[in-house]
Design an enzyme around this catalytic site. Structure first.
Site, PDB file in Angstrom:
ATOM      1  CG  HIS A 141     -11.547  -0.258  -0.007  1.00  0.00           C
ATOM      2  ND1 HIS A 141     -10.789   0.393  -0.953  1.00  0.00           N
ATOM      3  CD2 HIS A 141     -10.926  -0.027   1.176  1.00  0.00           C
ATOM      4  CE1 HIS A 141      -9.778   1.000  -0.365  1.00  0.00           C
ATOM      5  NE2 HIS A 141      -9.834   0.752   0.923  1.00  0.00           N
TER       6      HIS A 141
ATOM      7  CB  SER B 101      -0.893   0.003   1.241  1.00  0.00           C
ATOM      8  OG  SER B 101      -1.526   1.255   1.413  1.00  0.00           O
TER       9      SER B 101
ATOM     10  N   GLY C 225     -11.772  -9.972  -0.321  1.00  0.00           N
ATOM     11  CA  GLY C 225     -12.977  -9.740   0.453  1.00  0.00           C
ATOM     12  C   GLY C 225     -13.513 -10.992   1.110  1.00  0.00           C
TER      13      GLY C 225
ATOM     14  CE  LYS D 190      -7.701  -3.849  -2.892  1.00  0.00           C
ATOM     15  NZ  LYS D 190      -8.622  -2.919  -2.206  1.00  0.00           N
TER      16      LYS D 190
ATOM     17  CB  THR E  35      -6.867   1.711  -4.711  1.00  0.00           C
ATOM     18  OG1 THR E  35      -6.071   0.587  -4.313  1.00  0.00           O
ATOM     19  CG2 THR E  35      -8.149   1.709  -3.909  1.00  0.00           C
TER      20      THR E  35
ATOM     21  CB  ILE F 219     -10.139 -14.963   1.559  1.00  0.00           C
ATOM     22  CG1 ILE F 219     -10.591 -14.627   0.144  1.00  0.00           C
ATOM     23  CG2 ILE F 219      -9.376 -16.283   1.619  1.00  0.00           C
ATOM     24  CD1 ILE F 219     -11.437 -15.672  -0.526  1.00  0.00           C
ATOM     25  NE  ARG F 220     -11.700 -12.925   7.802  1.00  0.00           N
ATOM     26  CZ  ARG F 220     -11.523 -11.962   6.888  1.00  0.00           C
ATOM     27  NH1 ARG F 220     -10.973 -12.252   5.708  1.00  0.00           N
ATOM     28  NH2 ARG F 220     -11.873 -10.721   7.151  1.00  0.00           N
TER      29      ARG F 220
ATOM     30  NE  ARG G 226     -13.252   2.891   5.978  1.00  0.00           N
ATOM     31  CZ  ARG G 226     -12.029   2.742   5.488  1.00  0.00           C
ATOM     32  NH1 ARG G 226     -11.002   2.549   6.310  1.00  0.00           N
ATOM     33  NH2 ARG G 226     -11.826   2.778   4.170  1.00  0.00           N
TER      34      ARG G 226
ATOM     35  CE1 TYR H  15      -6.180   4.931  -2.841  1.00  0.00           C
ATOM     36  CE2 TYR H  15      -4.142   5.815  -1.924  1.00  0.00           C
ATOM     37  CZ  TYR H  15      -5.274   5.035  -1.799  1.00  0.00           C
ATOM     38  OH  TYR H  15      -5.495   4.347  -0.637  1.00  0.00           O
TER      39      TYR H  15
END
Length: 374
Positions: A253, A108, A285, A229, A157, A287-288, A166, A131
């Protein structure tokens, strides 16, 4: 607890115990009501597997390629900012872990360490996220720095030009410091309050007037392949292909920007169909589990990326924790492939999946019986 975590959820639970509440909320939280955040797991859980038997699974092979780079399993490191929230070694630990596991890390632009410092610590392939800035000179300088430092692709992104709301961060009065990658620029700390006079961090630099012509311009000013992305529709996927994008990350995101969108896994098939092989398609997004990876591959993703689990691994055990998280998902994927009779990545297809119970087509559903479906 003395035993090691046995799944990603246990890593998260231990990370939550170790991290300050505000830091945990920043990492774990989503936008507004967090509907998409909850929906994502519900959708993954509603996709059922259809295993096949008596297939030769004696030599499993998880290898694939991304942008021509061979990797031993189809799980990449997402461009998530500020790994220093979870561990002092931050992205230095993460990039070493990714290199040790043979996979790709996307750094990032909001990293705790500079892109040059992270590149020096890297032992594997690295891509750089940035960006489209209002100052095209800054865009080009960032791309050039990445090229000079040895990054092999640029990841743009596209879904962060508008401030998210948030609410966990607002309640915690949380602010995010600027990355050293922006040293010398006037970038205020990011405050999450929605008042018009609140500082907006890197968002102040992003070009909200950018269109696809900006992507064309950047492609003409860097030799690095472009990965985009934030794509969630077939329409934008086709535009990516038309403008020379090499790969798409289907992503909302992490449900951190716009709430009440579809889960990224839901729109993955339309994106794959729209590009028709002209771009590689990846997904992030939610993934576990290894079965989550398997489901994404079956729906057409070439690879997946993980974000929050990296922070859980970092918080628990630094570099070793990130390696363990990647290894855990890789091993679960191999196990699921074997149980489903799919020994190679190429053998995975949509016939592996179902979302509607087979009982619905043969039984009259009696009152009170609820057969779950997507």
């Amino acid at each position: 607890m003395s035993s090691d975590p046995v799944n990603i959820y246990e890593y998260e639970a231990r990370a939550k115990e170790r991290l300050p509440q505000a830091e945990y909320d920043f990492i774990a939280g989503g936008a507004t009501d967090e509907i998409t955040l909850r929906r994502t797991r519900a959708v993954f859980d509603a996709i059922m597997l259809r295993p096949r038997m008596l297939v030769d699974i004696s030599q499993p092979n998880l290898t694939t390629t991304v942008l021509g780079q061979r990797i031993p399993f189809p799980i990449l490191v997402d461009p998530a900012g500020g790994h220093g929230r979870a561990h002092p070694q931050a992205e230095l630990a993460t990039v070493r872990a990714a290199g040790a596991m043979g996979t790709v890390m996307i750094l990032s632009s909001g990293s705790t360490y500079t892109l040059e410092d992270v590149a020096q610590a890297a032992t594997g392939t690295i891509w750089f996220q940035q960006y489209l800035y209002k100052d095209q000179g800054l865009t080009q300088r960032m791309a050039h720095r990445a090229q000079e430092a040895g990054y092999k692709a640029l990841c743009l992104t596209l879904d962060s030009s508008v401030r998210a709301k948030r609410e966990r961060n607002i309640r915690n009065n949380y602010s995010s410091p600027s990355s050293p990658n922006y040293a010398g620029l006037e970038v205020p700390e990011y405050a999450w309050q929605m008042s018009s006079d609140a500082p907006r961090g890197v968002n102040t630099l992003i070009d909200r007037a950018a269109t696809w012509s900006y992507v064309d311009w950047l492609a003409a000013h860097t030799p690095l392949p472009l990965v985009v992305k934030g794509i969630m529709t077939a329409e934008d996927a086709r535009l990516c292909a038309a403008h020379g994008v090499r790969a798409i990350i289907v992503s909302n995101h992490g449900a951190r920007q716009l709430d009440t969108t579809f889960a990224s896994i839901e729109v993955l098939p339309e994106v794959v169909e729209a590009v028709d092989g002209q771009c590689e398609v990846y997904l992030d997004g939610g993934i576990r589990r290894g079965t989550d990876v398997l489901k994404a591959l079956a729906l057409g993703a070439r690879a997946v990326l993980i974000g929050r689990p990296l922070f859980w691994g970092l918080a628990v055990d630094g570099e070793a924790g990130v390696r363990a998280v990647l290894q855990m998902l890789r091993d679960e994927l191999e196990m699921a492939m074997g149980m489903c009779g799919r020994p190679t990545i190429a053998s995975i297809d949509r016939s592996l999946l179902g979302t509607v119970s087979p009982l619905l087509s043969v039984l009259q559903q009696p009152p009170g019986l609820q057969i779950p479906s997507l």
